[in-house]
Write a protein that holds these residues in place. Structure first.
Motif, PDB file in Angstrom:
ATOM      1  N   GLU A  93      29.318  12.747 -23.920  1.00  0.00           N
ATOM      2  CA  GLU A  93      30.581  13.886 -24.695  1.00  0.00           C
ATOM      3  C   GLU A  93      29.619  14.100 -26.775  1.00  0.00           C
ATOM      4  N   VAL A  94      28.598  12.894 -26.985  1.00  0.00           N
ATOM      5  CA  VAL A  94      27.909  13.158 -27.915  1.00  0.00           C
ATOM      6  C   VAL A  94      26.145  14.150 -27.577  1.00  0.00           C
ATOM      7  N   PHE A  95      26.003  13.681 -26.413  1.00  0.00           N
ATOM      8  CA  PHE A  95      24.744  14.284 -26.059  1.00  0.00           C
ATOM      9  C   PHE A  95      24.719  16.188 -25.759  1.00  0.00           C
ATOM     10  N   ALA A  96      26.023  15.409 -24.395  1.00  0.00           N
ATOM     11  CA  ALA A  96      26.740  16.968 -24.180  1.00  0.00           C
ATOM     12  C   ALA A  96      26.917  18.476 -25.345  1.00  0.00           C
ATOM     13  N   ARG A  97      26.889  17.855 -26.082  1.00  0.00           N
ATOM     14  CA  ARG A  97      27.374  19.014 -27.270  1.00  0.00           C
ATOM     15  C   ARG A  97      25.781  19.808 -27.691  1.00  0.00           C
ATOM     16  N   PHE A  98      25.168  19.010 -27.209  1.00  0.00           N
ATOM     17  CA  PHE A  98      23.535  19.352 -27.637  1.00  0.00           C
ATOM     18  C   PHE A  98      23.003  19.796 -26.744  1.00  0.00           C
ATOM     19  N   GLY A  99      23.761  20.062 -25.726  1.00  0.00           N
ATOM     20  CA  GLY A  99      23.224  20.736 -24.309  1.00  0.00           C
ATOM     21  C   GLY A  99      21.961  19.809 -23.117  1.00  0.00           C
ATOM     22  N   LEU A 100      22.566  19.087 -23.641  1.00  0.00           N
ATOM     23  CA  LEU A 100      21.654  16.947 -22.797  1.00  0.00           C
ATOM     24  C   LEU A 100      22.634  16.033 -21.752  1.00  0.00           C
ATOM     25  N   GLU A 101      22.402  16.282 -20.580  1.00  0.00           N
ATOM     26  CA  GLU A 101      22.963  14.951 -19.892  1.00  0.00           C
ATOM     27  C   GLU A 101      22.375  14.286 -19.859  1.00  0.00           C
ATOM     28  N   THR A 158      26.358   8.944 -34.986  1.00  0.00           N
ATOM     29  CA  THR A 158      27.470   9.732 -34.830  1.00  0.00           C
ATOM     30  C   THR A 158      28.539   9.019 -33.580  1.00  0.00           C
ATOM     31  N   VAL A 159      27.825   9.151 -32.945  1.00  0.00           N
ATOM     32  CA  VAL A 159      29.374   8.302 -31.752  1.00  0.00           C
ATOM     33  C   VAL A 159      29.637   6.774 -32.708  1.00  0.00           C
ATOM     34  N   MET A 160      29.123   5.757 -33.364  1.00  0.00           N
ATOM     35  CA  MET A 160      29.513   4.635 -33.934  1.00  0.00           C
ATOM     36  C   MET A 160      31.001   5.555 -34.781  1.00  0.00           C
ATOM     37  N   GLU A 161      30.877   6.078 -35.494  1.00  0.00           N
ATOM     38  CA  GLU A 161      31.410   6.684 -36.158  1.00  0.00           C
ATOM     39  C   GLU A 161      33.099   6.928 -35.490  1.00  0.00           C
ATOM     40  N   GLU A 162      32.750   8.091 -34.495  1.00  0.00           N
ATOM     41  CA  GLU A 162      33.290   8.406 -33.476  1.00  0.00           C
ATOM     42  C   GLU A 162      34.569   7.526 -33.029  1.00  0.00           C
ATOM     43  N   LYS A 167      13.559  22.133 -23.989  1.00  0.00           N
ATOM     44  CA  LYS A 167      14.387  22.752 -24.732  1.00  0.00           C
ATOM     45  C   LYS A 167      15.726  22.796 -25.452  1.00  0.00           C
ATOM     46  N   GLU A 168      16.656  21.985 -24.870  1.00  0.00           N
ATOM     47  CA  GLU A 168      17.553  21.295 -25.454  1.00  0.00           C
ATOM     48  C   GLU A 168      17.563  20.310 -26.887  1.00  0.00           C
ATOM     49  N   PHE A 169      16.874  19.760 -26.909  1.00  0.00           N
ATOM     50  CA  PHE A 169      16.204  18.451 -27.408  1.00  0.00           C
ATOM     51  C   PHE A 169      16.418  19.427 -28.578  1.00  0.00           C
ATOM     52  N   LEU A 170      16.123  21.103 -29.145  1.00  0.00           N
ATOM     53  CA  LEU A 170      15.777  20.994 -30.061  1.00  0.00           C
ATOM     54  C   LEU A 170      16.630  21.375 -30.450  1.00  0.00           C
ATOM     55  N   ASN A 171      18.286  21.389 -30.071  1.00  0.00           N
ATOM     56  CA  ASN A 171      19.749  21.326 -30.521  1.00  0.00           C
ATOM     57  C   ASN A 171      19.939  20.066 -31.020  1.00  0.00           C
ATOM     58  N   LEU A 172      19.352  18.785 -30.934  1.00  0.00           N
ATOM     59  CA  LEU A 172      19.943  17.748 -31.421  1.00  0.00           C
ATOM     60  C   LEU A 172      18.705  17.659 -32.440  1.00  0.00           C
ATOM     61  N   LEU A 173      17.487  18.258 -32.713  1.00  0.00           N
ATOM     62  CA  LEU A 173      16.628  17.671 -33.206  1.00  0.00           C
ATOM     63  C   LEU A 173      17.227  18.987 -34.806  1.00  0.00           C
TER      64      LEU A 173
END
Length: 470
Positions: free
Chosen positions: A115-123, A195-199, A310-316
């Motif tokens: 779920e967390v990865f998907a928020r940034f367009g990563l699967e 992020t995952v640990m906190e949630e 490309k999508e990794f730029l969102n997480l970055l």
């Protein structure tokens, strides 16, 4: 069907080769720099547990029915790999004996990570291993994202020199830029893990979540168990770490019988590492025990590591705007004392000003300072005493680099400063972000973790909480 026959299947070979970045008919096409084999046949024939091999040994490793790994060092990409593993201090073989129970227990974490990865367009490609999962993706070394990773990453001075050497499994030099991007990837994944640990904590996940295998007290289930988010590969040189391929065998319970128990080693057959992603948990658990079912599953289960340049730029972007990025920048920009300065700096620390359980790693570094729990304790106590994390890492480095301790770790292959920086940074980051509330920094918890050396020693670990009692 035995594993020799299993590995002969062309579909299985195709899937493993996909993960290595090439074709099974031409191992030289792999983008993985090298391969690793691990398993019983090596132990029988050569009295070794694993062997690092050039890509052209692909067929040999499979013919020997070995677990097969690929290097994280890649010719064309920087790999992002998050490794999670369940561990149980009281019953290390629990996940082998009760896989349905344990994998169901950690299922909320599996879903949360995706779920967390998907928020940034990563699967990421997700792979069920014997003890947890790998989440894998890649970033082109020629992408804007990789350039940003270079700016985030840090390579220790001695490691820069090693990266330029061609030796052993290194058939070419590692570019410093690639080394920085690799280390930077570890920092960004750490942000995702936070992020995952906190949630998960906010959703009352059933067991503790830790970064690396630190000792824990009893969970809400009454067991000393936890889910480890293992980012440790990013604390070592890129040429020293490798990851299990999907559709590989998993022989660890046979090889490490001394950890999981003779009953587990003797009575439970090796499993098969399978890509999962959206597949139901029960389906994967049922397939991975059968080579025949696995071959059928492999017909439609691709294993190419997805490219998210490309999508990794969102997480970055999210990481760069975070408090964690500020903490990382401060760590990297703070200068540790040089070896010439150690006698007048780190060596001046009197271990007897620290609790008995904390000073142990300083008085007997080998192998106490190789254990994450000891480093975590040292970080907590010294930060409470006002030490900057970078200087705690410098202190640890000053121990690692002294040959007088007869280190069991080969610091000619690994890198002392990189290892020290990684572990100290990981544990100090948890404190500085507030994720580590130090709830277990007390003598009762230390006893539960078998970390206490002497009851009623005159010290109280609770006195060393960074922000006082919670």
């Amino acid at each position: 069907m035995n594993f020799f026959q299993y590995y002969k299947n062309p579909v299985i070979r195709e899937r493993i080769a996909e993960y290595c970045g090439g074709s099974p008919d031409n191992p030289d096409s792999f983008t993985a720099q090298y391969l690793v084999g691990y398993g019983l046949e090596l132990l029988r024939e050569k009295h070794i547990e694993f062997m690092s091999a050039p890509r052209e040994y692909f067929n040999y490793l499979l013919e020997k029915s070995l677990d097969i790994y690929r290097s994280v060092w890649d010719i064309e990409f920087t790999l992002g790999v998050l490794d999670i593993e369940y561990f149980n201090i009281d019953d290390p073989g629990a996940i082998y004996k009760n896989p349905e129970e344990i994998f169901s227990l950690i299922e909320p974490a599996y879903a949360k990570i995706r779920e967390v990865f998907a928020r940034f367009g990563l699967e990421p490609l997700t792979i069920m291993t014997g003890q947890g999962y790998h989440f894998s993706f890649k970033i082109s070394r020629f992408s804007a994202a990789d350039k940003k990773l270079e700016g985030i990453g840090f390579v220790a001075e001695k490691l820069k020199k090693r990266y330029q050497m061609i030796k052993g499994r290194r058939k070419r030099a590692v570019s410093i830029r690639h080394g920085k991007a690799f280390e930077g990837m570890g920092k960004v994944l750490e942000y995702a893990v936070h992020t995952v640990m906190e949630e998960l904590a906010g959703e009352n996940f059933a067991i503790p979540c830790v970064i690396t295998d630190v000792s824990v007290g009893k969970s809400s289930r009454g067991k000393r168990e936890a889910l480890s988010f293992d980012l440790s590969m990013y604390g070592d040189p890129i040429f020293m770490r490798d990851i299990r391929c999907p559709f590989s065998t998993h022989q660890k319970n046979k090889m490490q019988w001394y950890k999981v128990g003779k009953d587990v080693a003797d009575n439970i057959a090796p499993r098969l590492a399978l890509p999962r992603n959206d597949a139901p948990l029960k389906q994967i658990l049922a397939i991975r025990t059968s080579p025949e079912k696995t071959i059928e599953y492999a017909q439609t289960a691709g294993c190419a590591i997805p490219d998210f340049s490309k999508e990794f730029l969102n997480l970055l972007s999210s990481y760069e705007a975070s408090h964690l990025r500020t903490i990382h920048r401060d760590f990297d920009e703070t200068r540790a004392h040089t070896e010439k300065e150690w006698p007048e700096t780190y060596d001046m620390l009197d271990p007897f000003t620290l609790p008995e359980c904390t000073r142990l790693a300083l008085l007997l570094p080998n192998d106490n300072m190789l254990r994450p729990t000891n480093i975590q304790n040292l970080v907590r106590v010294l930060m409470c005493k006002g030490w900057h994390p970078r200087h705690i890492a410098g202190l640890v480095t000053s121990k690692y680099e002294r040959k007088q301790y007869n280190w069991t770790e080969n610091w000619e292959k690994y890198d002392a400063a990189s290892r020290a920086n990684f572990y100290v940074r990981i544990f100090s980051d948890l404190l500085l972000t507030g994720i580590d509330g130090e709830l277990d920094l007390n003598c009762v918890s230390a006893g539960e973790m078998n970390f206490c050396l002497k009851e009623w020693c005159g010290w109280n670990l609770s006195d060393f909480k960074l922000k006082g009692e919670n």
